[in-house]
Design an enzyme around this catalytic site. Structure first.
Site, PDB file in Angstrom:
ATOM      1  N   PRO A   2      -8.130  -4.312  -7.051  1.00 23.82           N
ATOM      2  CA  PRO A   2      -7.114  -4.056  -6.058  1.00 23.82           C
ATOM      3  C   PRO A   2      -6.224  -2.896  -6.435  1.00 23.82           C
ATOM      4  CG  PRO A   2      -6.847  -6.160  -7.172  1.00 23.82           C
ATOM      5  CD  PRO A   2      -7.991  -5.488  -7.765  1.00 23.82           C
ATOM      6  N   GLU A   3      -6.128  -1.964  -5.533  1.00 19.76           N
ATOM      7  CA  GLU A   3      -5.117  -0.926  -5.648  1.00 19.76           C
ATOM      8  C   GLU A   3      -3.995  -1.317  -4.683  1.00 19.76           C
ATOM      9  OE1 GLU A   3      -6.913   2.999  -5.562  1.00 19.76           O
ATOM     10  OE2 GLU A   3      -8.819   2.185  -6.234  1.00 19.76           O
ATOM     11  N   HIS A 100     -14.895 -19.192 -12.372  1.00 18.78           N
ATOM     12  CA  HIS A 100     -13.795 -18.339 -12.830  1.00 18.78           C
ATOM     13  C   HIS A 100     -12.493 -18.670 -12.140  1.00 18.78           C
ATOM     14  CE1 HIS A 100     -16.599 -16.014 -15.197  1.00 18.78           C
ATOM     15  NE2 HIS A 100     -17.402 -15.977 -14.150  1.00 18.78           N
ATOM     16  N   ARG A 123     -13.575 -11.064 -14.518  1.00 16.27           N
ATOM     17  CA  ARG A 123     -13.528 -10.286 -15.763  1.00 16.27           C
ATOM     18  C   ARG A 123     -12.270 -10.553 -16.582  1.00 16.27           C
ATOM     19  NH1 ARG A 123     -15.239  -4.243 -14.180  1.00 16.27           N
ATOM     20  NH2 ARG A 123     -15.086  -3.929 -16.410  1.00 16.27           N
ATOM     21  N   ARG A 164       2.154  20.494 -16.378  1.00 18.15           N
ATOM     22  CA  ARG A 164       1.093  19.608 -16.871  1.00 18.15           C
ATOM     23  C   ARG A 164      -0.268  20.271 -16.774  1.00 18.15           C
ATOM     24  NH1 ARG A 164       0.396  13.825 -16.931  1.00 18.15           N
ATOM     25  NH2 ARG A 164       2.316  12.879 -17.631  1.00 18.15           N
TER      26      ARG A 164
END
Length: 294
Positions: A2-3, A100, A123, A164
């Site tokens: 998820p973003e 899970h 995970r 940068r």
DNA sequence: ACTTTGACCTGTGCGC
DNA sequence: TGCGCACAGGTCAAAG
């Protein structure tokens, strides 16, 4: 996985059911995810009422009547689902023996009755913590601005990128600069703004420190892509009650991510989407219509 | 101070 | 069909 848009979609799915619900029980099926569960997590939750469900960057913030806040990060594979009576349906990550489902909240809501909220995380890159003061939390304190807030604009980004040398791809993944973007959406916003992922971030800033036009385009693309993705996620919320929220993550189709070798979708562009690896992550881009900064 | 790499986990899909 | 390898949306610690 998820973003920001996916976490926001999860938040919107959880909020109407959790807000106002009393926590009757909490079961932890193991001692840790990415980090150990706080030792007092279950006892801190049981008996409390959820007062709201918020989000900061990719973190869910579940506020309790005690004043404490549950912080939940979904990592790559974390997902919440509800079970309303009867045995819970396993998530699609649950087909293998063992399963899970790591944490189960038993809740009672004045309107929705009794149900379980199940957190699964194949995970186990996700984590859950208990905060007495979110503002002081180190996970949250160092985050950059929310990209859809007024605090995020081209002058801000120019100031953070000036000088940068790191690729813009890497800079946009840095949660201290901008909060909530991940690999997929960084690819998407750079594609939309026609900027190559390899461009040194500082090249998008003029000598006087002001944003160059491509950086203005990038800020607009970030806002637009995220807003569209949240809107698309919202369309899946109808099913959230029965589904596991995971569906929404992939429902959205991407224009450049994971499209290596396929034709560029920019109107009039005859390029082919390419893939390179930057900082160990895949970058997808069109070598024809995405450019370096002038 | 900066950037890159490896580590954390499990599952899936591909080529041989 | 089986096996090994590459890869997966995130973050952090360690190494350069």
């Amino acid at each position: 996985m998820p973003e920001l848009p996916e976490v926001e979609t999860v938040r919107r799915g959880l909020a109407p059911y959790l807000t106002g619900a009393r926590i009757a029980a909490v079961a932890l099926n193991r001692a840790d995810l990415r980090f150990a569960f706080p030792a007092d997590l279950a006892t801190a939750l049981v008996g409390e009422t959820v007062t709201g469900v918020g989000r900061r960057a990719k973190y869910l913030l579940i506020a309790l009547s005690s004043g404490e806040t549950v912080l939940s990060h979904l990592g790559m594979t974390g997902a919440y689902r509800f079970a309303f009576g009867g045995p819970a349906e396993p998530t699609r990550h649950h087909r293998v023996p063992g399963g899970h489902d790591h944490m189960v909240w038993s809740l009672v809501h004045p309107d929705h009755g009794a149900f379980d909220l199940i957190y699964s995380d194949t995970r186990r890159f996700g984590f859950i913590d208990l905060l007495s003061d979110p503002a002081e939390n180190p996970y949250l304190a160092g985050l950059g601005p929310e990209p859809l807030s007024n605090a995020f604009d081209a002058p801000y980004l120019a100031a953070r990128l000036a000088g940068r040398k790191a690729p813009i791809k890497t800079a946009l993944l840095d949660q201290r600069i901008i909060a909530g973007l991940g690999n997929i959406y960084v690819c998407e916003v750079l594609y939309r703004a026609h900027i190559l992922p390899t461009v040194p971030a500082g090249d998008l800033v003029a000598g006087d420190g002001r944003p160059k036009p491509p950086l203005e385009d990038l800020v607009a693309a970030i806002r637009a892509v995220l807003a569209e993705a949240i809107a698309a996620g919202g369309s899946t919320l109808r099913d959230f009650r029965a589904a596991d929220g995971e569906r929404g993550y992939f429902q959205h189709s991407f224009t450049v991510y994971d499209r290596e070798g396929e034709p560029c979708l920019t109107p009039g562009c005859r390029g082919t989407i390419a893939r390179i690896v930057q900082s160990g992550r895949s970058s997808f881009f069109c070598p024809v219509c995405q450019k370096s900064a002038e």
